[in-house]
Design a protein around this motif. Structure first.
Motif, short mmCIF file in Angstrom:
data_model
loop_
_atom_site.label_atom_id
_atom_site.label_comp_id
_atom_site.label_asym_id
_atom_site.label_seq_id
_atom_site.Cartn_x
_atom_site.Cartn_y
_atom_site.Cartn_z
N THR A 286 0.85 -1.19 0.00
CA THR A 286 0.00 0.00 0.00
C THR A 286 0.89 1.23 0.00
N VAL A 287 0.58 2.17 -0.88
CA VAL A 287 1.27 3.45 -0.94
C VAL A 287 0.34 4.52 -0.41
N GLU A 288 0.80 5.29 0.58
CA GLU A 288 0.02 6.38 1.14
C GLU A 288 0.73 7.71 0.86
N LEU A 289 -0.03 8.70 0.45
CA LEU A 289 0.48 10.05 0.25
C LEU A 289 -0.28 10.97 1.19
N ASN A 290 0.44 11.54 2.15
CA ASN A 290 -0.15 12.40 3.18
C ASN A 290 -1.30 11.70 3.90
N GLY A 291 -1.11 10.41 4.17
CA GLY A 291 -2.07 9.64 4.94
C GLY A 291 -3.17 9.00 4.14
N ARG A 292 -3.26 9.31 2.86
CA ARG A 292 -4.32 8.72 2.03
C ARG A 292 -3.75 7.61 1.15
N PRO A 293 -4.34 6.40 1.20
CA PRO A 293 -3.89 5.34 0.30
C PRO A 293 -4.18 5.72 -1.15
N ILE A 294 -3.14 5.63 -1.99
CA ILE A 294 -3.32 5.99 -3.40
C ILE A 294 -3.02 4.83 -4.34
N ALA A 295 -2.42 3.75 -3.83
CA ALA A 295 -2.10 2.62 -4.71
C ALA A 295 -1.89 1.36 -3.88
N HIS A 296 -2.13 0.22 -4.53
CA HIS A 296 -1.98 -1.09 -3.89
C HIS A 296 -1.23 -2.02 -4.84
N PRO A 297 0.08 -1.85 -5.00
CA PRO A 297 0.83 -2.67 -5.95
C PRO A 297 0.99 -4.12 -5.47
N PRO A 298 0.78 -5.10 -6.35
CA PRO A 298 0.94 -6.51 -5.99
C PRO A 298 2.29 -7.07 -6.45
N PHE A 299 3.13 -7.48 -5.52
CA PHE A 299 4.44 -7.99 -5.91
C PHE A 299 4.34 -9.33 -6.65
N SER A 300 3.25 -10.04 -6.46
CA SER A 300 3.08 -11.34 -7.13
C SER A 300 3.04 -11.21 -8.64
N SER A 301 2.82 -9.99 -9.16
CA SER A 301 2.74 -9.79 -10.60
C SER A 301 4.11 -9.55 -11.24
N MET A 302 5.18 -9.50 -10.46
CA MET A 302 6.50 -9.19 -11.01
C MET A 302 6.95 -10.26 -12.00
N TYR A 303 7.42 -9.83 -13.16
CA TYR A 303 7.80 -10.75 -14.22
C TYR A 303 9.08 -11.53 -13.85
N TRP A 304 10.09 -10.83 -13.37
CA TRP A 304 11.34 -11.46 -12.96
C TRP A 304 11.35 -11.65 -11.45
N SER A 305 11.78 -12.83 -11.00
CA SER A 305 11.81 -13.14 -9.57
C SER A 305 13.11 -12.63 -8.95
N PRO A 306 13.15 -12.50 -7.61
CA PRO A 306 14.40 -12.07 -6.97
C PRO A 306 15.54 -13.06 -7.17
N ALA A 307 15.23 -14.35 -7.32
CA ALA A 307 16.29 -15.32 -7.59
C ALA A 307 16.88 -15.11 -8.98
N GLN A 308 16.04 -14.77 -9.95
CA GLN A 308 16.54 -14.50 -11.30
C GLN A 308 17.34 -13.19 -11.32
N MET A 309 16.90 -12.20 -10.55
CA MET A 309 17.66 -10.96 -10.47
C MET A 309 19.06 -11.23 -9.94
N LEU A 310 19.17 -12.04 -8.88
CA LEU A 310 20.47 -12.35 -8.30
C LEU A 310 21.34 -13.14 -9.28
N ALA A 311 20.73 -14.07 -9.99
CA ALA A 311 21.48 -14.85 -10.97
C ALA A 311 22.05 -13.94 -12.05
N HIS A 312 21.25 -12.99 -12.52
CA HIS A 312 21.73 -12.09 -13.57
C HIS A 312 22.79 -11.13 -13.03
N LEU A 313 22.60 -10.67 -11.81
CA LEU A 313 23.55 -9.75 -11.19
C LEU A 313 24.95 -10.35 -11.11
N THR A 314 25.04 -11.67 -10.93
CA THR A 314 26.33 -12.33 -10.71
C THR A 314 26.83 -13.15 -11.90
N VAL A 315 26.05 -13.25 -12.98
CA VAL A 315 26.41 -14.19 -14.05
C VAL A 315 27.73 -13.82 -14.73
#
Length: 396
Positions: A286-315
């Motif tokens: 949840t993102v709040e701006l001056n106390g008001r919720p303005i967005a609800h981003p879902p991390f489950s929708s991310m195309y690349w996973s954190p494991a893939q990010m780490l693999a690419h970072l070190t490849v």
């Protein structure tokens, strides 16, 4: 698992199945490592008698590796669930509102990715309306850039509006001054514990051996400075002035129940990026701006996973160090209310966000306060990540 002998509201999000790590100062004492339980912080140096927790950051403990992390988690769980330990543990508990929270780890390196297909597509549609939303490389690798570790700050640190060069399309020459298009990026961060040698890579299967835990990130962005400077080498001063992180690092072992498959990846990634046991995470933000919720981003929708990010970072053989931080990039979903940045929410200023009292924002004003929160499903409970917050101060 038994419930704790402490009195913790069921909706707390900080029960014994969470136990996030942070660094805190008790009244008139030096910083040391603690674990949050309910609305208290447990002083681990006092409770466990281990001097590694008397340090002003988590780095030395994180470097001990996964087996040690799990042993300590089991010990802390026993202390907080077995009534027999109550007499010795209670003196090491401090009310949260009586302590000062600090940056929990010394940041070694900072990398920011661009892993949300919805965010990348929105940006592409805004700035390249006559071309494909995604650039040709985007679905073949997790795009990222190296940030500035020295300007990663803990939640609550004031954010001073940055100065820099700006050149709107309608102007012939650049000018210098405070950013006029200051933005947020609601992100999730991953903190490296176990290092890796230079010249080696970390496959996705080794993600949990190297990543200690997860935090919240707001990668503040000066969009006007960024737009003028980023060709041809990418973000620089428009990003490096401040990145805020939450004071609590949720261990990966607290997130087993939050694991979900990643979206279907088409085309299939190259072999070094393929996951046999995907590390998608069901985090509700949840993102709040001056106390008001303005967005609800879902991390489950991310195309690349954190494991893939780490693999690419070190490849390429880049080494990992304890305290490395890498972030997901802006988390955005398919719906407007799921967009994790103001540039998306306002569609580059064409559709300002409505706030309380009839006020509107396309980008941040001085005095605005932004707070990002997140939760995840736990084992019969909710896991809270706490919050990362910052207030905009005028340019110096």
């Amino acid at each position: 698992m038994s419930e704790t002998w402490l009195s913790i509201p069921a909706e707390s999000g900080f029960g014994v199945r969470n136990l996030p790590y942070g660094v805190f100062s008790p009244p008139e004492s030096s910083p040391r490592v603690g674990v949050r339980i309910g609305d208290h912080v447990l002083d681990l140096a006092a409770a466990l008698g281990d001097p590694v927790f008397a340090r002003p950051n988590l780095n030395e403990f994180m470097a001990t590796g996964q087996a040690c992390w799990r042993r300590v988690r089991a010990e802390v769980t026993e202390l907080l669930t077995d009534e027999a330990h109550r007499g010795t543990v209670e003196p090491a508990l401090y009310p949260l509102d009586e302590v000062e929270l600090h940056l929990p780890y010394a940041v070694a390196d900072y990398v920011d990715f661009y892993a949300s297909e919805h965010h990348a597509s929105n940006i592409g549609r805004m700035f390249r309306p006559d071309a494909a939303p995604l650039l040709p490389n985007w679905k073949h690798l997790p795009v990222g850039y190296h940030g500035r570790a020295g300007t990663v700050v803990v939640s609550g640190t004031p954010i001073v509006r940055p100065n820099g060069q700006r050149k709107p399309p309608a102007e012939d020459t650049p000018s210098f001054g405070p950013s006029r298009r200051l933005d947020i990026e609601a992100e999730v961060g991953f903190v490296v514990g176990t290092p890796s040698p230079l010249g080696t890579s970390v496959p996705p299967t080794d993600f949990a051996r190297h990543v200690f835990g997860v935090c919240l990130v707001n990668d503040w962005s000066a969009r006007d400075i960024q737009a003028w400077e980023y060709v041809p080498l990418g973000p620089f001063l428009g990003k490096s002035f401040a990145t805020s992180v939450s004071p609590w690092v949720v261990p990966l072992d607290a997130l087993d129940a939050a694991r979900v498959p990643t979206p279907v990846q088409d085309p299939e990634p190259l072999p070094y990026l393929r996951e046999t046991d995907p590390w998608g995470l069901d985090l509700s933000m949840t993102v709040e701006l001056n106390g008001r919720p303005i967005a609800h981003p879902p991390f489950s929708s991310m195309y690349w996973s954190p494991a893939q990010m780490l693999a690419h970072l070190t490849v390429n053989g880049a080494s990992l160090r304890s305290g490395d931080l890498y972030a997901s990039g802006t988390v955005s979903g398919p719906e407007r209310e799921q967009r994790g940045s103001l540039i998306e929410l306002s569609w580059n200023g064409a559709e300002p966000v409505e706030l309380d009292g009839g006020d509107h924002r396309s980008f941040l004003a001085d005095g605005d306060t932004v707070t990002i929160r997140a939760t995840a499903p736990g084992d019969g409970c909710t896991i809270s990540f706490g919050e990362v917050t910052g207030t905009i101060h005028p340019a110096s």
